[in-house]
Design an enzyme around this catalytic site. Structure first.
Site, PDB file in Angstrom:
ATOM      1  N   ASP A  18     -38.075   7.165 -29.654  1.00  0.00           N
ATOM      2  CA  ASP A  18     -36.975   7.839 -28.956  1.00  0.00           C
ATOM      3  C   ASP A  18     -37.520   9.024 -28.165  1.00  0.00           C
ATOM      4  O   ASP A  18     -38.506   9.648 -28.569  1.00  0.00           O
ATOM      5  CB  ASP A  18     -35.949   8.322 -29.993  1.00  0.00           C
ATOM      6  CG  ASP A  18     -34.596   8.611 -29.363  1.00  0.00           C
ATOM      7  OD1 ASP A  18     -34.432   8.356 -28.149  1.00  0.00           O
ATOM      8  OD2 ASP A  18     -33.709   9.103 -30.081  1.00  0.00           O
ATOM      9  N   GLY A  19     -36.894   9.301 -27.042  1.00  0.00           N
ATOM     10  CA  GLY A  19     -37.247  10.495 -26.278  1.00  0.00           C
ATOM     11  C   GLY A  19     -37.934  10.230 -24.949  1.00  0.00           C
ATOM     12  O   GLY A  19     -38.367  11.175 -24.283  1.00  0.00           O
ATOM     13  N   ASN A  20     -38.018   8.963 -24.543  1.00  0.00           N
ATOM     14  CA  ASN A  20     -38.659   8.660 -23.254  1.00  0.00           C
ATOM     15  C   ASN A  20     -37.914   9.335 -22.100  1.00  0.00           C
ATOM     16  O   ASN A  20     -38.532   9.884 -21.175  1.00  0.00           O
ATOM     17  CB  ASN A  20     -38.652   7.151 -22.976  1.00  0.00           C
ATOM     18  CG  ASN A  20     -39.512   6.368 -23.935  1.00  0.00           C
ATOM     19  OD1 ASN A  20     -40.294   6.943 -24.676  1.00  0.00           O
ATOM     20  ND2 ASN A  20     -39.363   5.057 -23.929  1.00  0.00           N
ATOM     21  N   ARG A  22     -35.908  12.006 -22.107  1.00  0.00           N
ATOM     22  CA  ARG A  22     -36.071  13.470 -22.084  1.00  0.00           C
ATOM     23  C   ARG A  22     -37.479  13.871 -21.627  1.00  0.00           C
ATOM     24  O   ARG A  22     -37.657  14.845 -20.920  1.00  0.00           O
ATOM     25  CB  ARG A  22     -35.761  14.054 -23.486  1.00  0.00           C
ATOM     26  CG  ARG A  22     -34.281  14.267 -23.709  1.00  0.00           C
ATOM     27  CD  ARG A  22     -33.956  14.430 -25.162  1.00  0.00           C
ATOM     28  NE  ARG A  22     -33.988  13.125 -25.842  1.00  0.00           N
ATOM     29  CZ  ARG A  22     -33.934  12.968 -27.147  1.00  0.00           C
ATOM     30  NH1 ARG A  22     -33.894  14.042 -27.932  1.00  0.00           N
ATOM     31  NH2 ARG A  22     -33.935  11.782 -27.681  1.00  0.00           N
ATOM     32  N   TRP A  23     -38.455  13.091 -22.016  1.00  0.00           N
ATOM     33  CA  TRP A  23     -39.841  13.367 -21.609  1.00  0.00           C
ATOM     34  C   TRP A  23     -39.939  13.325 -20.080  1.00  0.00           C
ATOM     35  O   TRP A  23     -40.567  14.186 -19.462  1.00  0.00           O
ATOM     36  CB  TRP A  23     -40.770  12.332 -22.244  1.00  0.00           C
ATOM     37  CG  TRP A  23     -42.228  12.580 -22.067  1.00  0.00           C
ATOM     38  CD1 TRP A  23     -43.048  13.282 -22.906  1.00  0.00           C
ATOM     39  CD2 TRP A  23     -43.047  12.105 -20.982  1.00  0.00           C
ATOM     40  NE1 TRP A  23     -44.335  13.275 -22.410  1.00  0.00           N
ATOM     41  CE2 TRP A  23     -44.362  12.567 -21.230  1.00  0.00           C
ATOM     42  CE3 TRP A  23     -42.809  11.353 -19.837  1.00  0.00           C
ATOM     43  CZ2 TRP A  23     -45.424  12.294 -20.386  1.00  0.00           C
ATOM     44  CZ3 TRP A  23     -43.867  11.079 -18.987  1.00  0.00           C
ATOM     45  CH2 TRP A  23     -45.162  11.554 -19.267  1.00  0.00           C
ATOM     46  N   ARG A  31     -36.129   8.203 -15.436  1.00  0.00           N
ATOM     47  CA  ARG A  31     -36.285   7.741 -16.818  1.00  0.00           C
ATOM     48  C   ARG A  31     -37.343   6.627 -16.932  1.00  0.00           C
ATOM     49  O   ARG A  31     -38.063   6.543 -17.932  1.00  0.00           O
ATOM     50  CB  ARG A  31     -34.942   7.232 -17.355  1.00  0.00           C
ATOM     51  CG  ARG A  31     -33.886   8.315 -17.463  1.00  0.00           C
ATOM     52  CD  ARG A  31     -32.540   7.726 -17.866  1.00  0.00           C
ATOM     53  NE  ARG A  31     -32.609   7.050 -19.156  1.00  0.00           N
ATOM     54  CZ  ARG A  31     -32.585   7.670 -20.330  1.00  0.00           C
ATOM     55  NH1 ARG A  31     -32.450   8.990 -20.363  1.00  0.00           N
ATOM     56  NH2 ARG A  31     -32.657   7.004 -21.441  1.00  0.00           N
ATOM     57  N   HIS A  35     -40.303   5.655 -19.765  1.00  0.00           N
ATOM     58  CA  HIS A  35     -40.495   4.376 -20.461  1.00  0.00           C
ATOM     59  C   HIS A  35     -41.921   3.855 -20.237  1.00  0.00           C
ATOM     60  O   HIS A  35     -42.533   3.292 -21.131  1.00  0.00           O
ATOM     61  CB  HIS A  35     -39.479   3.345 -19.978  1.00  0.00           C
ATOM     62  CG  HIS A  35     -38.060   3.684 -20.381  1.00  0.00           C
ATOM     63  ND1 HIS A  35     -37.730   4.143 -21.624  1.00  0.00           N
ATOM     64  CD2 HIS A  35     -36.886   3.634 -19.683  1.00  0.00           C
ATOM     65  CE1 HIS A  35     -36.419   4.348 -21.695  1.00  0.00           C
ATOM     66  NE2 HIS A  35     -35.887   4.066 -20.527  1.00  0.00           N
ATOM     67  N   GLU A  65     -27.318  -2.518 -28.680  1.00  0.00           N
ATOM     68  CA  GLU A  65     -26.391  -1.612 -27.974  1.00  0.00           C
ATOM     69  C   GLU A  65     -26.986  -1.108 -26.650  1.00  0.00           C
ATOM     70  O   GLU A  65     -26.271  -0.538 -25.823  1.00  0.00           O
ATOM     71  CB  GLU A  65     -26.052  -0.395 -28.849  1.00  0.00           C
ATOM     72  CG  GLU A  65     -25.163  -0.717 -30.055  1.00  0.00           C
ATOM     73  CD  GLU A  65     -25.905  -1.418 -31.189  1.00  0.00           C
ATOM     74  OE1 GLU A  65     -27.081  -1.077 -31.432  1.00  0.00           O
ATOM     75  OE2 GLU A  65     -25.324  -2.341 -31.811  1.00  0.00           O
ATOM     76  N   TRP A  67     -27.775  -2.578 -24.074  1.00  0.00           N
ATOM     77  CA  TRP A  67     -27.249  -3.231 -22.859  1.00  0.00           C
ATOM     78  C   TRP A  67     -26.247  -2.323 -22.149  1.00  0.00           C
ATOM     79  O   TRP A  67     -25.922  -2.547 -20.988  1.00  0.00           O
ATOM     80  CB  TRP A  67     -26.564  -4.562 -23.207  1.00  0.00           C
ATOM     81  CG  TRP A  67     -27.483  -5.588 -23.803  1.00  0.00           C
ATOM     82  CD1 TRP A  67     -27.522  -5.971 -25.111  1.00  0.00           C
ATOM     83  CD2 TRP A  67     -28.485  -6.366 -23.130  1.00  0.00           C
ATOM     84  NE1 TRP A  67     -28.488  -6.933 -25.297  1.00  0.00           N
ATOM     85  CE2 TRP A  67     -29.090  -7.202 -24.095  1.00  0.00           C
ATOM     86  CE3 TRP A  67     -28.927  -6.445 -21.802  1.00  0.00           C
ATOM     87  CZ2 TRP A  67     -30.108  -8.098 -23.779  1.00  0.00           C
ATOM     88  CZ3 TRP A  67     -29.943  -7.343 -21.496  1.00  0.00           C
ATOM     89  CH2 TRP A  67     -30.526  -8.155 -22.469  1.00  0.00           C
ATOM     90  N   LEU A 129     -53.256  -7.030 -38.360  1.00  0.00           N
ATOM     91  CA  LEU A 129     -52.011  -6.269 -38.250  1.00  0.00           C
ATOM     92  C   LEU A 129     -50.905  -7.195 -37.758  1.00  0.00           C
ATOM     93  O   LEU A 129     -51.093  -7.923 -36.780  1.00  0.00           O
ATOM     94  CB  LEU A 129     -52.192  -5.111 -37.242  1.00  0.00           C
ATOM     95  CG  LEU A 129     -50.923  -4.374 -36.801  1.00  0.00           C
ATOM     96  CD1 LEU A 129     -50.290  -3.598 -37.957  1.00  0.00           C
ATOM     97  CD2 LEU A 129     -51.239  -3.397 -35.660  1.00  0.00           C
ATOM     98  N   SER A 194     -29.519   4.477 -36.283  1.00  0.00           N
ATOM     99  CA  SER A 194     -29.053   3.749 -35.097  1.00  0.00           C
ATOM    100  C   SER A 194     -29.128   2.224 -35.251  1.00  0.00           C
ATOM    101  O   SER A 194     -29.653   1.525 -34.386  1.00  0.00           O
ATOM    102  CB  SER A 194     -29.853   4.184 -33.853  1.00  0.00           C
ATOM    103  OG  SER A 194     -29.649   5.543 -33.599  1.00  0.00           O
TER     104      SER A 194
END
Ligand code: FPP
Length: 243
Positions: A18-20, A22-23, A31, A35, A65, A67, A129, A194
C-alpha cells in the site's frame, strides 16, 4: 515444496502493498509512476525472500474491490503485471521461484489469463520460493466460493454437513496447498486487512509499517522479520509464564 525454514523466519509472509499513490503524489507525479516503482518493490521483495530462505511469499496486487478505481489506473496496473511477467520469468527461473495466482480470473482479459497460466507452467518446477500473487482476490469471495462448493457436495450426497471442519474447509479455499501466513505486513501506515486472507489470517502476526510500498527494501523486510521473531505466538494456548 520448500518445507524447512530457519529458526525465527516466518514460513509464509503475505504483504498488503500500500502507498504507491501517496509515494507518487509526494513527488508531484501521476499514480501510475508510483505503481511502476511498486513493481520494483515486488522484484526486490521476491529476491530478498528467496535469498533469506523464506519459502512462501504472497503479495496482494489487486483486490476484488480495486475495479472501483478509474479505468486508466486499472489498465495501468494490468499492463504493469503483463510487463512484469514477460520480463521476469527468466529471472524467476534463475532464482528458483515458482509463481502462482489466487483470485477470480474470469474478469481478467483473456490474454492476461493466458500469460498467467503460461508463466505458472514455466516456473512450476521451481522449489525455492513459492510466490503467489493475489489478483482480483477478495477474502470474503474466497470463503463464499468454498462454502458453495461444500454445499454442492453435501446436496449431491458426497459429504455430510458434519464432515465440514477447518481442514476440509481450507482445502476448498484458493490458498489450498499454501500454509497459512505466519506474518502479514501492511505498508503505508494503514491498519486493516482490507478483505485479504480473512480465513487464513486467523493466527497470523500482523505488522503495520509506515514505509510506503515503493520504498520497501530488503532492510525493511528484515526489520519486520526481526519484529516477528520476537513475538510470542500462542495459537490460543496460555503464555509461557503461565505454564
Ligand atoms: C496500493 O497502493 C497498491 C496497489 C493497489 C497495487 C499494487 C501493485 C503493484 C505494487 C505493482 C504491480 C504488481 C506486480 C505484482 C508486478 P495505492 O495505490 O492504494 O496507494 P495509496 O493508498 O497511496 O493511494
Amino acid at each position: 515444496m520448500p518445507e524447512t525454514v530457519a529458526a525465527g523466519l516466518p514460513r509464509h509472509i503475505a504483504i498488503i502493498m500500500d502507498g504507491n499513490g501517496r509515494w507518487a503524489q509526494q513527488r508531484y507525479m501521476p499514480r501510475a509512476f508510483g505503481h511502476r516503482e511498486g513493481a520494483e518493490g515486488v522484484r526486490r521483495t521476491v529476491a530478498a525472500c528467496a535469498e533469506l530462505g523464506v519459502p512462501y511469499l504472497t503479495l496482494f496486487a489487486f483486490s476484488s474491490e480495486n475495479w472501483k478505481r478509474p479505468v486508466e489506473e486499472v489498465d495501468d496496473l494490468m499492463w504493469l503485471l503483463r510487463s512484469y511477467l514477460l520480463r521476469e520469468v527468466n529471472e524467476l527461473n534463475r532464482q528458483q521461484v515458482r509463481i502462482g495466482f489466487i483470485g477470480d480470473r474470469s474478469a481478467l482479459a483473456p490474454d492476461l489469463v493466458t500469460l498467467i497460466t503460461t508463466t505458472e507452467m514455466q516456473t512450476l518446477h521451481n522449489d525455492r520460493l513459492v510466490f503467489t500473487i493475489a489478483l482480483n482476490y477478495g477474502g470474503q469471495n474466497d470463503i463464499i466460493a468454498a462454502a458453495q462448493e461444500l454445499a454442492r457436495e453435501a446436496v449431491a450426497g458426497h459429504i455430510l454437513p458434519e464432515d465440514i471442519n477447518p481442514e476440509s474447509f481450507a482445502s476448498k479455499l484458493m490458498t489450498s496447498g499454501l500454509p497459512d501466513p505466519d506474518l502479514i505486513i501492511r505498508t503505508s501506515g494503514e491498519q486493516r486487512l482490507s478483505n485479504f486472507m480473512l480465513w487464513q489470517a486467523a493466527y497470523s502476526e500482523l505488522i503495520f509499517i509506515d514505509t510506503l510500498w515503493p520504498d520497501f527494501s530488503r532492510q525493511t523486510l528484515e526489520q519486520a522479520i526481526d519484529m516477528f521473531s520476537r513475538r510470542e505466538r500462542r495459537f490460543g494456548a496460555a503464555t509461557r509464564s503461565q505454564t
